[in-house]
Design an enzyme around this catalytic site. Structure first.
Site, PDB file in Angstrom:
ATOM      1  N   GLU A   1     -55.304 -24.486 -21.066  1.00 49.87           N
ATOM      2  CA  GLU A   1     -54.278 -23.720 -21.295  1.00 49.87           C
ATOM      3  C   GLU A   1     -54.132 -23.624 -22.790  1.00 49.87           C
ATOM      4  OE1 GLU A   1     -54.397 -26.260 -19.134  1.00 49.87           O
ATOM      5  OE2 GLU A   1     -53.196 -25.908 -17.259  1.00 49.87           O
TER       6      GLU A   1
ATOM      7  N   HIS B   1     -21.156 -27.941 -10.515  1.00 53.63           N
ATOM      8  CA  HIS B   1     -21.142 -26.631  -9.811  1.00 53.63           C
ATOM      9  C   HIS B   1     -22.220 -26.157  -9.030  1.00 53.63           C
ATOM     10  CE1 HIS B   1     -17.161 -26.503 -11.750  1.00 53.63           C
ATOM     11  NE2 HIS B   1     -17.752 -27.003 -12.899  1.00 53.63           N
TER      12      HIS B   1
ATOM     13  N   GLU C   1     -45.863 -39.143 -14.112  1.00 53.91           N
ATOM     14  CA  GLU C   1     -47.339 -39.129 -14.500  1.00 53.91           C
ATOM     15  C   GLU C   1     -47.656 -40.513 -14.921  1.00 53.91           C
ATOM     16  OE1 GLU C   1     -49.749 -35.784 -16.670  1.00 53.91           O
ATOM     17  OE2 GLU C   1     -49.404 -37.372 -18.199  1.00 53.91           O
TER      18      GLU C   1
ATOM     19  N   ARG D   1     -48.333 -38.544 -23.072  1.00 53.41           N
ATOM     20  CA  ARG D   1     -47.041 -38.619 -22.841  1.00 53.41           C
ATOM     21  C   ARG D   1     -46.289 -39.505 -23.796  1.00 53.41           C
ATOM     22  NH1 ARG D   1     -49.921 -40.029 -18.735  1.00 53.41           N
ATOM     23  NH2 ARG D   1     -49.821 -42.127 -17.873  1.00 53.41           N
TER      24      ARG D   1
ATOM     25  N   LYS E   1     -57.748 -29.597 -11.538  1.00 49.96           N
ATOM     26  CA  LYS E   1     -58.483 -28.990 -12.785  1.00 49.96           C
ATOM     27  C   LYS E   1     -59.908 -28.772 -12.446  1.00 49.96           C
ATOM     28  CE  LYS E   1     -56.189 -31.594 -16.344  1.00 49.96           C
ATOM     29  NZ  LYS E   1     -56.399 -32.669 -17.430  1.00 49.96           N
TER      30      LYS E   1
HETATM   31  O1  F6P Z   1     -53.714 -33.042 -17.342  1.00 44.41           O
HETATM   32  C1  F6P Z   1     -52.567 -34.122 -17.690  1.00 44.41           C
HETATM   33  C2  F6P Z   1     -52.876 -34.177 -19.325  1.00 44.41           C
HETATM   34  O2  F6P Z   1     -53.867 -34.885 -19.451  1.00 44.41           O
HETATM   35  C3  F6P Z   1     -51.562 -35.079 -19.784  1.00 44.41           C
HETATM   36  O3  F6P Z   1     -51.289 -36.477 -19.630  1.00 44.41           O
HETATM   37  C4  F6P Z   1     -51.513 -34.532 -21.176  1.00 44.41           C
HETATM   38  O4  F6P Z   1     -50.237 -34.835 -21.872  1.00 44.41           O
HETATM   39  C5  F6P Z   1     -51.802 -33.100 -21.112  1.00 44.41           C
HETATM   40  O5  F6P Z   1     -52.790 -33.008 -19.998  1.00 44.41           O
HETATM   41  C6  F6P Z   1     -52.166 -32.578 -22.178  1.00 44.41           C
HETATM   42  O6  F6P Z   1     -53.480 -32.919 -22.704  1.00 44.41           O
HETATM   43  P1  F6P Z   1     -54.002 -32.645 -24.235  1.00 44.41           P
HETATM   44  O7  F6P Z   1     -53.101 -33.130 -25.301  1.00 44.41           O
HETATM   45  O8  F6P Z   1     -55.347 -33.474 -24.174  1.00 44.41           O
HETATM   46  O9  F6P Z   1     -54.210 -31.125 -24.297  1.00 44.41           O
END
Ligand code: F6P
Length: 512
Positions: A204, A374, A343, A258, A484
């Site tokens: 992404e 509400h 997570e 995280r 994934k």
């Molecule tokens: O897919 C989960 C994860 O590994 C999370 O734990 C992490 O915060 C996120 O994807 C993003 O990962 P990265 O910082 O390596 O792009």
């Protein structure tokens, strides 16, 4: 007795304790509010402010707390906490330490020093941008996902609403609609792009980063790569991708995704609120680190919160827990907490690989008050689910309008906790409130950088404490990998899946 056996025995004892109602607990102990409330002061100066944690409206009693303290002993809580702060391997499945507190100056000396050196590098870049060394910079598009986005999005939204030094937009979803929305608010000539990814491989983020570069180029920015800053634990991958070494801000591999907003992943926070304020944010978290590290048993506030969490999740069948911030600035707090808690603790095996003996993380959900009142509070007051709730509010207002706004906001917050607990009888069953519904209240003096840092660190440690008491590893997340891998296989083509998935691919024109 093995640790597992001792832990299970402690759970059995807890399950056998008498169940008192909240009304009975208050009636039995006039000192209950003082006993179950605690404050963490955030500085030595009188007006530095602090955070009040009131857990008196939960079903924790002296007896229940003693049972949980026995569980903590059986589970080796003190030792696990010492290992965490010593930078030892606590993430046993990935053979890593979990050194987010070192980023705030609390941890193994070598890691604290390394983090300080990396932070000094980040400071130079942040201040250079503020001083105009990179030309006019008005916007930053921060591209990342999961832990590389949720923390920065929360902190920027909470702390830099109206006075951001640089206007920050966080784009996480691979759905191009998200990135286009950021483009629409930015002038390419004065925009920087932060590519935030611990691994620097997340599809992404890398797809969005490529599109952001293309957007800069298409809009006449001569050196598009020169506008990119990379935030990653794998700097060599960022350099390989094309970012100049001087604009790569690394962080340690031992910092989990995280838990990474304290590292260079927090670059957009510092850029938006200013360096001094970013350091206050870290200091607020460090104060909670010291409290969590140095306080034993029930006086330890994150540990005490974990006692209540597990009382409801494990012993009373609560499948969810709700968090309602009576503060618009914390509207992203529930989604931040969802990743942190779900997570981390949404697991089904112990650190030894055995099946867990009860439910693990409840489903975290929530929103802001008063909006929630509400919309969803009907279920909380009269529904059939048991939902422990955290209310979060600030004594000082975040707005400059008529003080009536803030007064009514706070009164509503406190009224909800009181109503959930007291309930109200009625001859008409549809109009009766059962009451005895638990809530906790976190009341900050003011929502400033130090307070937000403290709030987040409190939840990190609460999550860790929950994990230790359940005997699970909160620092891995293998559950996200299978989906994934299948997405990659679909993209590569040549493989057949179940009939439903095949039909969906066909319908969307994606069959290969
Ligand atoms: O897919 C989960 C994860 O590994 C999370 O734990 C992490 O915060 C996120 O994807 C993003 O990962 P990265 O910082 O390596 O792009």
């Amino acid at each position: 007795m093995s640790v597992n056996e001792a832990r299970e025995r402690a759970w059995e004892l807890l399950a056998g304790l008498p169940k008192v109602t909240l009304g009975e607990a208050f009636a039995a102990d006039p000192g209950r509010v003082a006993k179950l409330s605690g404050r963490i002061e955030l500085g030595t100066e009188q007006d530095a402010g602090g955070v009040l944690f009131d857990w008196s409206k939960t079903h924790l009693t002296d007896e229940v707390i003693a049972g949980f303290e026995a569980l903590a002993d059986a589970a080796g809580f003190d030792e696990a906490r010492a290992r965490l702060f010593a930078g030892e391997v606590v993430n046993v499945t990935e053979h890593r330490a979990a050194e987010h507190s070192a980023l705030r100056g609390v941890g193994k000396d070598a890691s604290v020093e390394e983090a300080a050196a990396l932070r000094a590098r980040m400071k130079i870049l942040v201040e250079a941008i503020h001083d105009g060394v990179l030309g006019e910079v008005n916007h930053l598009i921060h591209i990342g996902i999961g832990g590389s986005a949720l923390g920065p999005a929360l902190a920027v939204d909470a702390l830099a609403r109206d006075f951001a030094r640089v206007d920050v937009h966080v784009a996480s979803n691979i759905d191009g609609v998200a990135l286009e929305a950021a483009f629409a608010k930015c002038d390419p000539a004065t925009t920087l792009i932060a590519v935030a990814s611990k691994t620097f491989t997340t599809i992404e983020t890398m797809t969005n980063a490529a599109s952001a570069l293309a957007w800069l180029e298409a809009n006449g920015v001569a050196d598009a790569y020169g506008r990119v800053i990379a935030l990653t634990a794998y700097p060599e991958k960022a350099v390989e991708w094309g970012v100049d070494e001087t604009r790569v801000l690394p962080f340690a591999e031992s910092v989990g995704g995280r838990y990474s907003l304290w590292s260079s992943i927090g670059f957009p926070i510092a850029l938006a609120i200013g360096w001094e304020e970013f350091e206050e944010f870290l200091d607020g978290a460090a104060t909670v680190d010291a409290h969590f590290r140095d306080t034993d048993g029930r006086a330890n506030l994150p540990l005490r919160a974990a006692f209540a969490d597990l009382l409801y999740a494990r012993l009373r069948g609560a499948e969810t827990r709700a968090v309602f911030a009576y503060d618009e600035r914390l509207r992203l707090f529930p989604s931040y907490l969802q990743q942190l808690e779900m997570e981390s603790n949404g697991k089904r095996v112990t650190t030894e690989g055995d099946p867990v003996s009860g439910p693990t993380a409840p489903i975290t959900w929530g929103g802001v008050g008063t909006d929630g009142q509400h919309a969803v509070f009907q279920l909380l007051h009269q529904g059939t689910h048991l939902v422990p709730i955290d209310f979060i509010a600030s004594i000082a207002p975040g707005d400059a309008l008529d003080p009536a706004h803030h007064r009514i906001l706070l009164m509503n917050c406190f009224a909800q906790g009181a109503a959930l607990m007291a309930g109200q009888g009625s001859d008409d069953p549809a109009r009766a409130y059962p009451g005895d519904r638990p809530s906790a209240t976190i009341l900050v003096d003011d929502l400033d950088p130090a307070t937000l840092g403290a709030l987040i660190a409190f939840h990190e440690h609460r999550t860790f404490a929950n994990a230790v008491l359940m005997g699970i590893n909160p620092f891995d997340q293998f559950g996200v990998e299978l989906g994934k891998a299948i997405a990659k296989k679909i993209e590569a083509g040549g493989e057949r899946f179940d009939a439903s998935t095949e039909a969906l691919l066909e319908a969307a024109g994606l069959a290969r």
